[in-house]
Design a protein around this motif. Structure first.
Motif, PDB file in Angstrom:
ATOM      1  N   GLY A  50      -7.920   4.441 -10.399  1.00 22.84           N
ATOM      2  CA  GLY A  50      -8.660   5.101  -9.316  1.00 22.84           C
ATOM      3  C   GLY A  50      -8.230   4.589  -7.954  1.00 22.84           C
ATOM      4  N   VAL A  51      -8.030   3.269  -7.841  1.00 22.61           N
ATOM      5  CA  VAL A  51      -7.587   2.684  -6.577  1.00 22.61           C
ATOM      6  C   VAL A  51      -6.146   3.070  -6.277  1.00 22.61           C
ATOM      7  N   LEU A  52      -5.270   2.955  -7.271  1.00 24.47           N
ATOM      8  CA  LEU A  52      -3.838   3.211  -7.052  1.00 24.47           C
ATOM      9  C   LEU A  52      -3.533   4.683  -6.807  1.00 24.47           C
ATOM     10  N   TRP A  53      -4.270   5.578  -7.453  1.00 19.85           N
ATOM     11  CA  TRP A  53      -3.980   7.010  -7.345  1.00 19.85           C
ATOM     12  C   TRP A  53      -4.795   7.723  -6.277  1.00 19.85           C
TER      13      TRP A  53
ATOM     14  N   LYS B  59       0.815  -1.209   0.000  1.00 24.79           N
ATOM     15  CA  LYS B  59       0.000   0.000   0.000  1.00 24.79           C
ATOM     16  C   LYS B  59       0.853   1.266   0.000  1.00 24.79           C
ATOM     17  N   ALA B  60       1.959   1.242   0.751  1.00 28.95           N
ATOM     18  CA  ALA B  60       2.811   2.433   0.833  1.00 28.95           C
ATOM     19  C   ALA B  60       3.471   2.754  -0.496  1.00 28.95           C
ATOM     20  N   ALA B  61       3.633   1.715  -1.329  1.00 24.77           N
ATOM     21  CA  ALA B  61       4.325   1.912  -2.612  1.00 24.77           C
ATOM     22  C   ALA B  61       3.365   1.959  -3.793  1.00 24.77           C
ATOM     23  N   GLN B  62       2.054   2.067  -3.519  1.00 24.63           N
ATOM     24  CA  GLN B  62       1.073   1.998  -4.606  1.00 24.63           C
ATOM     25  C   GLN B  62       1.239   3.103  -5.641  1.00 24.63           C
ATOM     26  N   VAL B  63       1.603   4.293  -5.199  1.00 27.90           N
ATOM     27  CA  VAL B  63       1.783   5.396  -6.138  1.00 27.90           C
ATOM     28  C   VAL B  63       2.910   5.081  -7.111  1.00 27.90           C
ATOM     29  N   TRP B  64       3.980   4.491  -6.595  1.00 26.80           N
ATOM     30  CA  TRP B  64       5.115   4.123  -7.455  1.00 26.80           C
ATOM     31  C   TRP B  64       4.754   2.945  -8.350  1.00 26.80           C
TER      32      TRP B  64
ATOM     33  N   PRO C  99       4.376   2.170 -13.605  1.00 29.33           N
ATOM     34  CA  PRO C  99       4.465   1.193 -14.708  1.00 29.33           C
ATOM     35  C   PRO C  99       3.097   0.761 -15.225  1.00 29.33           C
ATOM     36  N   PHE C 100       2.100   0.663 -14.334  1.00 25.31           N
ATOM     37  CA  PHE C 100       0.753   0.316 -14.789  1.00 25.31           C
ATOM     38  C   PHE C 100       0.212   1.384 -15.738  1.00 25.31           C
TER      39      PHE C 100
END
Length: 324
Positions: free
Chosen positions: A93-96, A31-36, A40-41
């Motif tokens: 939407g979930v990741l950002w 979760k802490a790295a979701q923005v990163w 690539p996605f």
């Protein structure tokens, strides 16, 4: 009294089903790295959307590409484009933005299109295998067999078949009641995930899901395999090794497209069944990769291996550069 209680329970279950809101999951444990992870996605989505849009554009614009092989390629690109679009909004939407909520109706709609376009891709790959079979095994009748009307008919049959198998799947999900944890394990609605959260008997849903897979992707794969057995037998009967090589070269792009669709699909199935001890994020990443690999790589494969597509893309790009 018993009948009244039963009636009230049915009403409550129906109300509960109508008001269900699921929570989508990004990458479990990361979760802490979701923005990163989203970078690539996002890049893969951009490649998939631009690549398939370019293939559609050049096939529509260039009259030299108005042939059966390229019409089927356009169908493949349209399917890949649609597959990318139906998961793009919820995944990013979930990741950002941590936009995790999705109601039951929207979830079923996304599931319908997600699985429908996946199975449609399998059907288009089968149609492309038939195209290669006719081109190699019966080249003199190629244009008379694969007329524009027959190509359109094949496309309609593929569409109707997948709609027909997905409608019962969606309807049987609609009848389920949900009273457990409503947290899905992906950033989109996946049939297996949704029915596992049901608090009612979902055996019919499981059986229907397996039947749908075998009737679509499973049957298509065996037909593709049969077509290539016939193609290989026909090619080996050609005396000239140069002609054999030329015949096989016309199939390389399609073989690549088949491989990048079925290998991740089979791998994902094996990991789901036998890799239960693997961390949850492995399952989630593999599921996302399965959905993104074909839309990303198909335009690249056909652009690199098909001279006519490559030339048409260069022509379009040069024309746009001159206009600027």
């Amino acid at each position: 009294m018993t009948n009244n209680i039963s009636s009230m329970m049915v009403v409550l279950n129906n109300t509960n089903t109508q008001s269900v809101t699921f929570l989508l999951t990004g990458i479990p444990g990361l979760k802490a790295a979701q923005v990163w992870v989203s970078i690539p996605f996002c890049l893969l989505y951009a490649i998939a959307l631009s690549g398939n849009s370019m293939i559609l554009l050049v096939v529509l614009r260039e009259h030299s590409l108005h042939e059966p092989m390229y019409y089927f390629l356009a169908m493949l690109s349209a399917t890949d484009l649609s597959l990318s679009l139906c998961t793009l909004s919820t995944t990013l939407g979930v990741l950002w933005f941590e936009a995790r909520e999705i109601n039951l109706s929207a979830c079923i709609a996304q599931m319908f299109f997600l699985h429908g376009f996946t199975f449609m891709e399998s059907g288009v790959l089968l149609a492309m295998a038939f195209d290669r079979f006719v081109a190699i095994c019966n080249p003199l009748r190629y244009t008379t067999i694969l007329t524009n009307a027959r190509i359109a008919l094949i496309g309609v049959i593929v569409l109707i078949k997948n709609v027909a198998v997905m409608v019962p799947v969606a309807l049987f999900v609609k009848r389920l009641s949900f009273c457990k944890s409503l947290v899905l394990s992906h950033s989109y609605c996946y049939h297996v995930d949704v029915i596992q959260l049901s608090c009612t008997d979902n055996r019919i849903n499981n059986i229907l899901g397996l039947f749908t897979i075998f009737f679509t992707a499973g049957l298509d794969f065996h037909c593709i395999l049969l077509s290539y057995i016939l193609i290989i037998r026909s090619v080996l009967s050609i005396a000239s090794s140069e002609e054999q090589k030329k015949a096989f070269n016309t199939c390389i792009s399609h073989i690549g497209a088949v491989a990048i669709f079925y290998i991740p699909l089979i791998s994902l199935s094996l990991v789901r069944r036998y890799g239960r001890s693997a961390p949850p994020f492995v399952h989630t990443i593999m599921a996302n990769v399965f959905l993104l690999i074909p839309p990303v790589l198909n335009p690249i494969i056909y652009s690199v291996k098909t001279k006519q597509i490559r030339k048409a893309i260069m022509k379009v790009l040069i024309q746009k550069k001159c206009q600027i």
